[in-house]
Write a protein that holds these residues in place. Structure first.
Motif, PDB file in Angstrom:
ATOM      1  N   PHE A  75      88.218  25.141  63.789  1.00 49.15           N
ATOM      2  CA  PHE A  75      87.079  25.993  63.447  1.00 49.15           C
ATOM      3  C   PHE A  75      87.514  27.102  62.492  1.00 49.15           C
ATOM      4  CE2 PHE A  75      83.915  29.262  63.879  1.00 49.15           C
ATOM      5  CZ  PHE A  75      82.724  28.566  64.027  1.00 49.15           C
ATOM      6  N   SER A  76      88.687  27.691  62.738  1.00 48.44           N
ATOM      7  CA  SER A  76      89.172  28.758  61.855  1.00 48.44           C
ATOM      8  C   SER A  76      89.415  28.228  60.447  1.00 48.44           C
ATOM      9  CB  SER A  76      90.454  29.368  62.423  1.00 48.44           C
ATOM     10  OG  SER A  76      91.520  28.437  62.376  1.00 48.44           O
ATOM     11  N   THR A  77      89.915  26.993  60.344  1.00 44.02           N
ATOM     12  CA  THR A  77      90.155  26.403  59.023  1.00 44.02           C
ATOM     13  C   THR A  77      88.846  26.174  58.277  1.00 44.02           C
ATOM     14  OG1 THR A  77      92.157  25.306  59.829  1.00 44.02           O
ATOM     15  CG2 THR A  77      91.181  24.453  57.808  1.00 44.02           C
ATOM     16  N   LEU A  78      87.856  25.636  58.984  1.00 45.74           N
ATOM     17  CA  LEU A  78      86.570  25.357  58.344  1.00 45.74           C
ATOM     18  C   LEU A  78      85.847  26.637  57.947  1.00 45.74           C
ATOM     19  CD1 LEU A  78      85.314  22.449  60.657  1.00 45.74           C
ATOM     20  CD2 LEU A  78      86.184  22.256  58.324  1.00 45.74           C
ATOM     21  N   ILE A  79      85.824  27.610  58.860  1.00 44.37           N
ATOM     22  CA  ILE A  79      85.112  28.858  58.558  1.00 44.37           C
ATOM     23  C   ILE A  79      85.839  29.632  57.468  1.00 44.37           C
ATOM     24  CG2 ILE A  79      86.199  30.478  60.165  1.00 44.37           C
ATOM     25  CD1 ILE A  79      82.427  30.016  59.729  1.00 44.37           C
ATOM     26  N   GLY A  80      87.177  29.493  57.418  1.00 40.29           N
ATOM     27  CA  GLY A  80      87.942  30.148  56.361  1.00 40.29           C
ATOM     28  C   GLY A  80      87.698  29.535  54.998  1.00 40.29           C
ATOM     29  N   ALA A  81      87.266  28.266  54.979  1.00 32.07           N
ATOM     30  CA  ALA A  81      86.955  27.596  53.715  1.00 32.07           C
ATOM     31  C   ALA A  81      85.549  27.912  53.229  1.00 32.07           C
ATOM     32  CB  ALA A  81      87.117  26.088  53.881  1.00 32.07           C
ATOM     33  N   GLY A  82      84.834  28.766  53.959  1.00 34.13           N
ATOM     34  CA  GLY A  82      83.500  29.170  53.534  1.00 34.13           C
ATOM     35  C   GLY A  82      82.388  28.259  54.010  1.00 34.13           C
ATOM     36  N   ILE A 137      85.210  36.828  69.588  1.00 34.56           N
ATOM     37  CA  ILE A 137      84.249  36.230  68.654  1.00 34.56           C
ATOM     38  C   ILE A 137      83.164  37.245  68.301  1.00 34.56           C
ATOM     39  CG2 ILE A 137      82.493  34.440  68.384  1.00 34.56           C
ATOM     40  CD1 ILE A 137      84.195  32.605  70.055  1.00 34.56           C
ATOM     41  N   ARG A 138      82.689  37.989  69.296  1.00 38.44           N
ATOM     42  CA  ARG A 138      81.674  39.015  69.023  1.00 38.44           C
ATOM     43  C   ARG A 138      82.210  40.058  68.047  1.00 38.44           C
ATOM     44  NH1 ARG A 138      79.838  38.922  74.861  1.00 38.44           N
ATOM     45  NH2 ARG A 138      77.870  37.764  74.802  1.00 38.44           N
ATOM     46  N   ALA A 139      83.467  40.445  68.244  1.00 36.34           N
ATOM     47  CA  ALA A 139      84.069  41.419  67.327  1.00 36.34           C
ATOM     48  C   ALA A 139      84.160  40.842  65.919  1.00 36.34           C
ATOM     49  CB  ALA A 139      85.459  41.814  67.831  1.00 36.34           C
ATOM     50  N   GLY A 140      84.497  39.555  65.820  1.00 38.16           N
ATOM     51  CA  GLY A 140      84.565  38.922  64.507  1.00 38.16           C
ATOM     52  C   GLY A 140      83.208  38.811  63.848  1.00 38.16           C
ATOM     53  N   GLU A 141      82.170  38.537  64.643  1.00 36.34           N
ATOM     54  CA  GLU A 141      80.816  38.468  64.086  1.00 36.34           C
ATOM     55  C   GLU A 141      80.362  39.834  63.578  1.00 36.34           C
ATOM     56  OE1 GLU A 141      78.916  34.863  66.826  1.00 36.34           O
ATOM     57  OE2 GLU A 141      78.829  36.941  67.524  1.00 36.34           O
ATOM     58  N   ALA A 142      80.698  40.871  64.332  1.00 36.95           N
ATOM     59  CA  ALA A 142      80.252  42.216  63.951  1.00 36.95           C
ATOM     60  C   ALA A 142      80.997  42.746  62.732  1.00 36.95           C
ATOM     61  CB  ALA A 142      80.431  43.172  65.130  1.00 36.95           C
ATOM     62  N   SER A 143      82.275  42.369  62.600  1.00 38.95           N
ATOM     63  CA  SER A 143      83.091  42.911  61.508  1.00 38.95           C
ATOM     64  C   SER A 143      83.232  41.958  60.329  1.00 38.95           C
ATOM     65  CB  SER A 143      84.487  43.260  62.038  1.00 38.95           C
ATOM     66  OG  SER A 143      85.133  42.104  62.555  1.00 38.95           O
ATOM     67  N   GLY A 144      82.688  40.753  60.452  1.00 34.82           N
ATOM     68  CA  GLY A 144      82.808  39.786  59.367  1.00 34.82           C
ATOM     69  C   GLY A 144      84.191  39.175  59.255  1.00 34.82           C
ATOM     70  N   LEU A 146      85.441  36.618  61.329  1.00 35.93           N
ATOM     71  CA  LEU A 146      85.418  35.524  62.296  1.00 35.93           C
ATOM     72  C   LEU A 146      86.612  34.592  62.105  1.00 35.93           C
ATOM     73  CD1 LEU A 146      83.568  34.761  64.616  1.00 35.93           C
ATOM     74  CD2 LEU A 146      82.334  33.239  63.078  1.00 35.93           C
ATOM     75  N   HIS A 147      86.984  34.346  60.852  1.00 40.68           N
ATOM     76  CA  HIS A 147      88.131  33.473  60.579  1.00 40.68           C
ATOM     77  C   HIS A 147      89.407  34.042  61.196  1.00 40.68           C
ATOM     78  CE1 HIS A 147      91.201  31.185  58.520  1.00 40.68           C
ATOM     79  NE2 HIS A 147      91.641  32.276  57.920  1.00 40.68           N
ATOM     80  N   GLU A 148      89.665  35.328  60.975  1.00 41.14           N
ATOM     81  CA  GLU A 148      90.872  35.951  61.508  1.00 41.14           C
ATOM     82  C   GLU A 148      90.875  35.950  63.036  1.00 41.14           C
ATOM     83  OE1 GLU A 148      89.000  37.081  59.163  1.00 41.14           O
ATOM     84  OE2 GLU A 148      90.260  37.359  57.387  1.00 41.14           O
ATOM     85  N   MET A 149      89.715  36.161  63.635  1.00 42.09           N
ATOM     86  CA  MET A 149      89.634  36.181  65.090  1.00 42.09           C
ATOM     87  C   MET A 149      89.947  34.811  65.684  1.00 42.09           C
ATOM     88  SD  MET A 149      89.176  39.153  66.241  1.00 42.09           S
ATOM     89  CE  MET A 149      88.684  40.783  65.673  1.00 42.09           C
TER      90      MET A 149
END
Length: 238
Positions: A75-82, A137-144, A146-149
């Motif tokens: 998931f991190s790889t896919l979300i990191g690819a935009g 995940i909530r922290a990643g959603e709030a701060s943009g 999500l990939h790093e989280m």
């Protein structure tokens, strides 16, 4: 939770339609406005179906740490690819082999399609996703971020697996020693001691207290040996 079918116009004036999950009409309208949509019509549909059926815990396949690591890093790889979150979930639902995790991902995709947040959807499954997982995940959603989280979550799960493996390796030798000692004691009480008991009884000897205790223990084991064996096996497995 009710599912609403809406027709609205976006900021460019284009007509858009879709579904959104909300507690009531006001909440649905607020969610559409937060997306920048101007609602034209909003109709309540049936409650959103639960893709993950209620199953007894014993019949539900367990989600192992390896499955969570694979899901998290992919998931991190896919979300990191935009790639959008909904598309990520749909791709992963076709790749995940664990049936329980697969159903959860499919349900999360439906929830997000209805307007829910990823963290809120995954929070419905506390047996699979821990509070730490959901909060990150909530922290990643709030701060943009999500990939790093998700990268951190994958690393955290891998670290936990390594610690558990080290603990198991450290306990393996003491466990083998204890089992060997118990087996030796069982053999002595079952096969060796009864022969000496017969000799002592034949000559009517006065036995020392430790010997009498061993004889009493031998009698107890012979009478309740099956129950003791079941208790020991249950304790080891649990």
């Amino acid at each position: 939770m009710p599912l609403f079918t809406y027709t609205a116009r976006d900021r460019s004036g284009q007509r858009v339609t879709g579904t959104i999950e909300a507690e009531n009409y006001d909440a649905a309208g607020a969610m559409l406005e937060a997306k920048g949509y101007l609602p034209i019509s909003l109709d309540m549909r049936a409650s959103s179906p639960d893709v993950l059926p209620k199953m007894p815990d014993l019949l539900t396949p367990r989600v192992h740490a390896d499955d969570m690591i694979m899901f998290t890093f992919q998931f991190s790889t896919l979300i990191g690819a935009g790639i959008p979150i909904l598309s990520c979930l749909r791709v992963l639902s076709r790749q995940i082999r664990n049936t329980t995790l697969k159903r959860i991902i499919e349900q999360a995709a439906r929830d997000i399609e209805g307007g829910a947040a990823l963290s809120d959807s995954l929070a419905k499954h506390p047996r699979v996703f821990s509070p730490i997982y959901i909060n990150m995940i909530r922290a990643g959603e709030a701060s943009g971020t999500l990939h790093e989280m998700f990268v951190r979550l994958g690393q955290m799960i891998e670290h936990d697996v390594e610690i558990h493996q080290q603990i198991r390796a450290a306990l393996r030798y003491p466990f083998i020693v204890i089992v060997t000692l118990l087996a030796a004691c069982g053999i002595l009480l079952t096969f060796v001691l009864p022969r000496f008991v017969a000799i002592f009884q034949k000559f009517s000897l006065t036995l020392p207290l430790p010997t009498r205790i061993l004889i009493m223990l031998n009698s107890f084991v012979q009478e309740h040996g099956l129950v003791l064996a079941v208790c020991v096996v249950t304790a080891v497995l649990v």
